[in-house]
Motif scaffolding. Structure first.
Motif, PDB file in Angstrom:
ATOM      1  N   ALA A   1      -4.469  -1.482  -3.415  1.00  0.00           N
ATOM      2  CA  ALA A   1      -5.179  -0.268  -2.986  1.00  0.00           C
ATOM      3  C   ALA A   1      -4.318   0.578  -2.048  1.00  0.00           C
ATOM      4  O   ALA A   1      -4.539   1.784  -1.916  1.00  0.00           O
ATOM      5  CB  ALA A   1      -6.489  -0.647  -2.298  1.00  0.00           C
ATOM      6  N   ARG A   2      -3.341  -0.036  -1.409  1.00  0.00           N
ATOM      7  CA  ARG A   2      -2.481   0.667  -0.454  1.00  0.00           C
ATOM      8  C   ARG A   2      -1.094   0.973  -1.024  1.00  0.00           C
ATOM      9  O   ARG A   2      -0.204   1.431  -0.299  1.00  0.00           O
ATOM     10  CB  ARG A   2      -2.333  -0.177   0.811  1.00  0.00           C
ATOM     11  CG  ARG A   2      -3.618  -0.283   1.606  1.00  0.00           C
ATOM     12  CD  ARG A   2      -3.563  -1.403   2.624  1.00  0.00           C
ATOM     13  NE  ARG A   2      -4.721  -1.442   3.495  1.00  0.00           N
ATOM     14  CZ  ARG A   2      -5.914  -1.908   3.156  1.00  0.00           C
ATOM     15  NH1 ARG A   2      -6.129  -2.385   1.931  1.00  0.00           N
ATOM     16  NH2 ARG A   2      -6.920  -1.899   4.015  1.00  0.00           N
ATOM     17  N   ALA A   3      -0.878   0.737  -2.309  1.00  0.00           N
ATOM     18  CA  ALA A   3       0.441   0.922  -2.932  1.00  0.00           C
ATOM     19  C   ALA A   3       0.944   2.342  -2.727  1.00  0.00           C
ATOM     20  O   ALA A   3       0.168   3.303  -2.700  1.00  0.00           O
ATOM     21  CB  ALA A   3       0.372   0.598  -4.428  1.00  0.00           C
ATOM     22  N   GLY A   4       2.259   2.449  -2.574  1.00  0.00           N
ATOM     23  CA  GLY A   4       2.907   3.748  -2.454  1.00  0.00           C
ATOM     24  C   GLY A   4       3.802   3.997  -3.659  1.00  0.00           C
ATOM     25  O   GLY A   4       4.007   3.113  -4.499  1.00  0.00           O
ATOM     26  N   ASP A   5       4.318   5.203  -3.757  1.00  0.00           N
ATOM     27  CA  ASP A   5       5.248   5.519  -4.833  1.00  0.00           C
ATOM     28  C   ASP A   5       6.516   4.688  -4.668  1.00  0.00           C
ATOM     29  O   ASP A   5       6.958   4.426  -3.548  1.00  0.00           O
ATOM     30  CB  ASP A   5       5.632   7.003  -4.817  1.00  0.00           C
ATOM     31  CG  ASP A   5       4.480   7.918  -5.218  1.00  0.00           C
ATOM     32  OD1 ASP A   5       3.557   7.459  -5.922  1.00  0.00           O
ATOM     33  OD2 ASP A   5       4.517   9.095  -4.821  1.00  0.00           O
TER      34      ASP A   5
ATOM     35  N   GLN B   1      -7.322 -13.115  -4.626  1.00  0.00           N
ATOM     36  CA  GLN B   1      -7.796 -11.872  -5.248  1.00  0.00           C
ATOM     37  C   GLN B   1      -7.966 -10.768  -4.205  1.00  0.00           C
ATOM     38  O   GLN B   1      -7.630  -9.612  -4.469  1.00  0.00           O
ATOM     39  CB  GLN B   1      -9.109 -12.111  -6.002  1.00  0.00           C
ATOM     40  CG  GLN B   1      -8.949 -12.907  -7.286  1.00  0.00           C
ATOM     41  CD  GLN B   1      -8.052 -12.207  -8.288  1.00  0.00           C
ATOM     42  OE1 GLN B   1      -8.131 -10.998  -8.496  1.00  0.00           O
ATOM     43  NE2 GLN B   1      -7.177 -12.971  -8.918  1.00  0.00           N
ATOM     44  N   ASN B   2      -8.489 -11.127  -3.018  1.00  0.00           N
ATOM     45  CA  ASN B   2      -8.650 -10.137  -1.947  1.00  0.00           C
ATOM     46  C   ASN B   2      -7.307  -9.578  -1.507  1.00  0.00           C
ATOM     47  O   ASN B   2      -7.171  -8.370  -1.300  1.00  0.00           O
ATOM     48  CB  ASN B   2      -9.369 -10.757  -0.740  1.00  0.00           C
ATOM     49  CG  ASN B   2     -10.838 -10.975  -0.999  1.00  0.00           C
ATOM     50  OD1 ASN B   2     -11.432 -10.371  -1.888  1.00  0.00           O
ATOM     51  ND2 ASN B   2     -11.435 -11.868  -0.223  1.00  0.00           N
ATOM     52  N   VAL B   3      -6.300 -10.440  -1.370  1.00  0.00           N
ATOM     53  CA  VAL B   3      -4.961  -9.979  -0.980  1.00  0.00           C
ATOM     54  C   VAL B   3      -4.410  -9.045  -2.056  1.00  0.00           C
ATOM     55  O   VAL B   3      -3.929  -7.944  -1.746  1.00  0.00           O
ATOM     56  CB  VAL B   3      -4.002 -11.164  -0.730  1.00  0.00           C
ATOM     57  CG1 VAL B   3      -2.564 -10.675  -0.528  1.00  0.00           C
ATOM     58  CG2 VAL B   3      -4.457 -11.985   0.467  1.00  0.00           C
TER      59      VAL B   3
ATOM     60  N   PRO C   1       2.991   1.937   2.518  1.00  0.00           N
ATOM     61  CA  PRO C   1       3.544   2.674   3.651  1.00  0.00           C
ATOM     62  C   PRO C   1       3.258   1.961   4.971  1.00  0.00           C
ATOM     63  O   PRO C   1       2.209   1.342   5.136  1.00  0.00           O
ATOM     64  CB  PRO C   1       2.789   4.023   3.604  1.00  0.00           C
ATOM     65  CG  PRO C   1       2.095   4.067   2.302  1.00  0.00           C
ATOM     66  CD  PRO C   1       1.963   2.661   1.798  1.00  0.00           C
ATOM     67  N   LYS C   2       4.199   2.078   5.899  1.00  0.00           N
ATOM     68  CA  LYS C   2       3.998   1.508   7.238  1.00  0.00           C
ATOM     69  C   LYS C   2       3.025   2.409   7.981  1.00  0.00           C
ATOM     70  O   LYS C   2       3.172   3.624   7.964  1.00  0.00           O
ATOM     71  CB  LYS C   2       5.328   1.422   7.990  1.00  0.00           C
ATOM     72  CG  LYS C   2       6.282   0.457   7.360  1.00  0.00           C
ATOM     73  CD  LYS C   2       7.615   0.437   8.100  1.00  0.00           C
ATOM     74  CE  LYS C   2       8.569  -0.501   7.397  1.00  0.00           C
ATOM     75  NZ  LYS C   2       9.888  -0.467   7.985  1.00  0.00           N
TER      76      LYS C   2
ATOM     77  N   THR D   1       5.015   5.904 -10.014  1.00  0.00           N
ATOM     78  CA  THR D   1       3.939   6.362  -9.137  1.00  0.00           C
ATOM     79  C   THR D   1       3.210   5.160  -8.542  1.00  0.00           C
ATOM     80  O   THR D   1       3.244   4.053  -9.092  1.00  0.00           O
ATOM     81  CB  THR D   1       2.918   7.218  -9.889  1.00  0.00           C
ATOM     82  OG1 THR D   1       2.249   6.403 -10.855  1.00  0.00           O
ATOM     83  CG2 THR D   1       3.580   8.425 -10.576  1.00  0.00           C
ATOM     84  N   ALA D   2       2.544   5.382  -7.434  1.00  0.00           N
ATOM     85  CA  ALA D   2       1.757   4.326  -6.791  1.00  0.00           C
ATOM     86  C   ALA D   2       0.711   3.776  -7.755  1.00  0.00           C
ATOM     87  O   ALA D   2       0.479   2.565  -7.816  1.00  0.00           O
ATOM     88  CB  ALA D   2       1.086   4.871  -5.532  1.00  0.00           C
ATOM     89  N   ARG D   3       0.101   4.643  -8.514  1.00  0.00           N
ATOM     90  CA  ARG D   3      -0.931   4.216  -9.480  1.00  0.00           C
ATOM     91  C   ARG D   3      -0.347   3.281 -10.536  1.00  0.00           C
ATOM     92  O   ARG D   3      -0.926   2.242 -10.852  1.00  0.00           O
ATOM     93  CB  ARG D   3      -1.559   5.437 -10.137  1.00  0.00           C
ATOM     94  CG  ARG D   3      -2.661   5.098 -11.087  1.00  0.00           C
ATOM     95  CD  ARG D   3      -3.274   6.347 -11.656  1.00  0.00           C
ATOM     96  NE  ARG D   3      -4.278   5.987 -12.652  1.00  0.00           N
ATOM     97  CZ  ARG D   3      -4.912   6.842 -13.388  1.00  0.00           C
ATOM     98  NH1 ARG D   3      -4.698   8.130 -13.235  1.00  0.00           N
ATOM     99  NH2 ARG D   3      -5.780   6.432 -14.281  1.00  0.00           N
ATOM    100  N   ASP D   4       0.822   3.628 -11.082  1.00  0.00           N
ATOM    101  CA  ASP D   4       1.466   2.776 -12.088  1.00  0.00           C
ATOM    102  C   ASP D   4       1.922   1.448 -11.479  1.00  0.00           C
ATOM    103  O   ASP D   4       1.797   0.399 -12.098  1.00  0.00           O
ATOM    104  CB  ASP D   4       2.655   3.493 -12.731  1.00  0.00           C
ATOM    105  CG  ASP D   4       2.221   4.621 -13.672  1.00  0.00           C
ATOM    106  OD1 ASP D   4       1.048   4.630 -14.104  1.00  0.00           O
ATOM    107  OD2 ASP D   4       3.059   5.493 -13.965  1.00  0.00           O
ATOM    108  N   ALA D   5       2.443   1.511 -10.255  1.00  0.00           N
ATOM    109  CA  ALA D   5       2.890   0.286  -9.586  1.00  0.00           C
ATOM    110  C   ALA D   5       1.704  -0.650  -9.359  1.00  0.00           C
ATOM    111  O   ALA D   5       1.778  -1.848  -9.635  1.00  0.00           O
ATOM    112  CB  ALA D   5       3.571   0.615  -8.257  1.00  0.00           C
ATOM    113  N   ALA D   6       0.596  -0.106  -8.865  1.00  0.00           N
ATOM    114  CA  ALA D   6      -0.584  -0.923  -8.570  1.00  0.00           C
ATOM    115  C   ALA D   6      -1.198  -1.534  -9.817  1.00  0.00           C
ATOM    116  O   ALA D   6      -1.876  -2.568  -9.746  1.00  0.00           O
ATOM    117  CB  ALA D   6      -1.626  -0.089  -7.825  1.00  0.00           C
TER     118      ALA D   6
END
Length: 169
Positions: A108-112, A100-102, A167-168, A123-128
């Motif tokens: 929380a760090r998802a990008g577009d 769950q932590n992973v 993102p890197k 969008t990052a929000r939709d992906a997450a």
């Protein structure tokens, strides 16, 4: 040893579980991670707050041609919940705090999500918000003195990071 991206599909009996029920975008990433063997073992922490070990440790990373964990992560907007299969057996994701932590930290760090031309696909929000199905296989025995857990979490984290376009930094 390095991580290797593979384009192979998971075993046939588990492949069906990765297919989305409706014709919507399914994103999948497969990663192989090497295992390692401890020469001098870790024996716990002398300071939990500073995360300092009692003793130094030394380990050897083995080549992925020999021993590895292969993890495929698929995400789809129609998946109702996160699921994980380890060596062909479904695990309870909800009660596993480490998994769950992973999931939480990577989301929380998802990008577009963009295509090769930079066109926005999601969008990052939709992906997450998408749920995932994880299929992870070791080609060596679990609990045999090889770092199967470390290899598994490395493959899971790297696959999720690629899938969610983290993102890197």
């Amino acid at each position: 040893g390095k991580f290797q991206s593979e384009s192979t599909s998971p075993p046939q009996q588990q492949r069906r579980s990765l297919i989305c029920e409706r014709r919507v975008m399914v994103r999948s990433v497969t990663i192989s991670s090497p295992t390692n063997i401890a020469v001098i073992k870790y024996w716990g922490k002398r300071d939990a707050e500073l995360n300092l070990p009692i003793n130094s440790s030394v380990s050897l990373t083995l080549h992925t041609d020999d021993l590895k964990t292969t993890t495929t992560v698929s995400a789809c907007s129609t998946f109702e919940r996160d699921q994980l299969w380890l060596n062909g057996k479904e695990e309870n994701v909800e009660s596993n705090a480490r998994v769950q932590n992973v999931f939480r930290e990577v989301r929380a760090r998802a990008g577009d999500v963009v295509d090769a031309d930079g066109k926005l696909l999601m969008t990052a929000r939709d992906a997450a918000a998408m749920r995932v199905r994880v299929v992870s296989e070791n080609n060596f025995p679990t609990a045999a003195g090889l770092a199967s857990s470390a290899a598994g979490y490395a493959a899971l984290t790297f696959a999720l990071s690629k899938l969610f376009c983290v993102p890197k930094e």
